[in-house]
Motif scaffolding. Sequence first.
Motif, short mmCIF file in Angstrom:
data_model
loop_
_atom_site.label_atom_id
_atom_site.label_comp_id
_atom_site.label_asym_id
_atom_site.label_seq_id
_atom_site.Cartn_x
_atom_site.Cartn_y
_atom_site.Cartn_z
N TYR A 1 16.05 -6.73 10.70
CA TYR A 1 17.29 -6.50 10.37
C TYR A 1 17.95 -5.67 9.58
O TYR A 1 18.54 -5.00 9.25
N ASN A 2 17.04 -6.21 8.45
CA ASN A 2 17.84 -6.58 6.64
C ASN A 2 17.25 -4.69 6.82
O ASN A 2 16.20 -4.43 6.17
N LYS A 3 18.91 -4.34 6.12
CA LYS A 3 18.28 -3.04 5.29
C LYS A 3 17.57 -3.03 4.47
O LYS A 3 16.75 -1.62 4.36
N PHE A 4 18.00 -3.15 3.61
CA PHE A 4 17.27 -3.22 2.10
C PHE A 4 16.22 -4.27 2.01
O PHE A 4 15.11 -3.77 1.16
N ALA A 5 15.13 -4.91 3.10
CA ALA A 5 14.36 -5.87 3.64
C ALA A 5 13.17 -4.30 3.85
O ALA A 5 11.46 -4.19 3.92
N LYS A 6 13.97 -3.36 4.89
CA LYS A 6 13.45 -2.60 5.42
C LYS A 6 12.55 -1.12 4.22
O LYS A 6 11.93 -0.89 4.85
N VAL A 7 13.46 -1.39 3.34
CA VAL A 7 13.22 -0.33 2.32
C VAL A 7 11.87 -0.71 1.64
O VAL A 7 11.31 0.02 1.57
N THR A 8 11.97 -1.79 1.59
CA THR A 8 11.11 -2.76 0.14
C THR A 8 9.69 -2.89 1.42
O THR A 8 8.60 -2.00 0.99
N GLU B 1 4.00 12.50 0.05
CA GLU B 1 4.28 13.18 0.38
C GLU B 1 4.98 14.43 1.82
O GLU B 1 5.55 14.37 1.78
N LEU B 2 3.89 13.52 3.12
CA LEU B 2 4.65 13.41 3.94
C LEU B 2 6.11 12.78 4.40
O LEU B 2 6.41 13.79 5.07
N LYS B 3 6.06 11.90 3.74
CA LYS B 3 7.24 10.62 4.19
C LYS B 3 8.12 12.15 3.87
O LYS B 3 9.27 11.67 4.02
N ASP B 4 7.88 12.44 2.33
CA ASP B 4 8.92 13.25 2.08
C ASP B 4 9.98 14.35 2.76
O ASP B 4 11.11 14.60 3.23
N LYS B 5 8.71 14.81 2.70
CA LYS B 5 8.38 15.81 4.40
C LYS B 5 9.03 15.98 5.23
O LYS B 5 10.10 16.54 6.32
N PHE C 1 -3.93 13.06 6.23
CA PHE C 1 -3.11 12.32 5.14
C PHE C 1 -3.46 11.54 4.44
O PHE C 1 -4.40 10.39 5.32
N LYS C 2 -3.39 10.85 3.06
CA LYS C 2 -4.27 9.26 2.30
C LYS C 2 -2.98 8.23 2.40
O LYS C 2 -2.37 9.53 1.91
N TRP C 3 -2.86 7.29 2.41
CA TRP C 3 -1.88 6.62 2.51
C TRP C 3 -2.15 5.65 0.92
O TRP C 3 -3.39 5.48 0.00
N ASP C 4 -1.43 6.28 0.11
CA ASP C 4 -0.54 5.94 -1.48
C ASP C 4 -0.07 4.81 -1.30
O ASP C 4 1.23 4.97 -1.92
N ILE C 5 -0.74 3.79 -0.60
CA ILE C 5 0.78 2.51 -0.41
C ILE C 5 0.54 0.95 -0.87
O ILE C 5 -1.46 1.15 -1.14
N PRO C 6 0.27 0.74 -1.63
CA PRO C 6 0.30 -0.70 -2.45
C PRO C 6 -0.44 -1.37 -1.47
O PRO C 6 -1.62 -2.40 -2.03
N PHE C 7 -0.79 -1.86 0.10
CA PHE C 7 -1.10 -2.60 0.95
C PHE C 7 -1.87 -2.09 2.23
O PHE C 7 -0.43 -2.51 3.10
N PRO C 8 -2.01 -1.17 2.00
CA PRO C 8 -3.06 -0.92 3.56
C PRO C 8 -3.40 -1.47 3.62
O PRO C 8 -4.32 -2.35 3.59
N PHE D 1 4.04 -1.14 2.76
CA PHE D 1 3.43 -0.71 3.72
C PHE D 1 3.78 0.27 4.80
O PHE D 1 2.34 0.84 5.24
N GLY D 2 4.34 1.64 4.03
CA GLY D 2 3.87 2.52 4.99
C GLY D 2 4.16 2.73 6.18
O GLY D 2 4.49 3.70 6.77
N GLU D 3 5.42 1.62 6.37
CA GLU D 3 5.61 1.47 7.58
C GLU D 3 7.69 0.83 8.05
O GLU D 3 7.42 0.13 6.83
#
Length: 159
Positions: free
Chosen positions: A105-112, A6-10, A62-69, A117-119
């Motif tokens: 460097y790769n923008k698509f890898a950055k998305v994943t 939610e914070l990420k969207d905001k 906020f609470k980390w709701d990511i697969p790999f905290p 990891f929320g980073e």
Amino acid sequence: MLRYSELKDKIKIDPLRDIENEQAYVTHYFHNFGDSVVKYFEEPAISYLTRHSVNVQAKLNFKWDIPFPAPENPKFKFIDLFAGIGGIRLAYQKVGGKCVFSSEYNKFAKVTYEANFGEVPFDDITVISENSIPEHDVLLAGFPCQSFSILGISNFNSV
């Protein structure tokens, strides 16, 4: 309680639109808050959050709701260069390591990577000052991916 998603969207965290590593500073700031390495990310992160009308003190609730905290009580610190989607990071986190800096460097890898990891990783490591990289115990570096990447195909065709 507010979740990271939610914070990420905001605050408009989108690795495809991370201009000048602004979002990388913010997500690294979140991950390192309370650690001495936060100083590497604090000023640009607070500037970004202020521009997005986020109360800098409230953002920590906020609470980390990511697969790999990250582990709650890390045993060591590492940095993740040429990070890809975070496969090497995952192994080091599982044995108690905390990632304090990432670069890809790769923008698509950055998305994943951000989804996992929320980073948002910092961009091209060759233009990042060595003084901007936090103290760490271990340096991780992904293996060359020429045989797996589009770049490898284009290089092969140009030979």
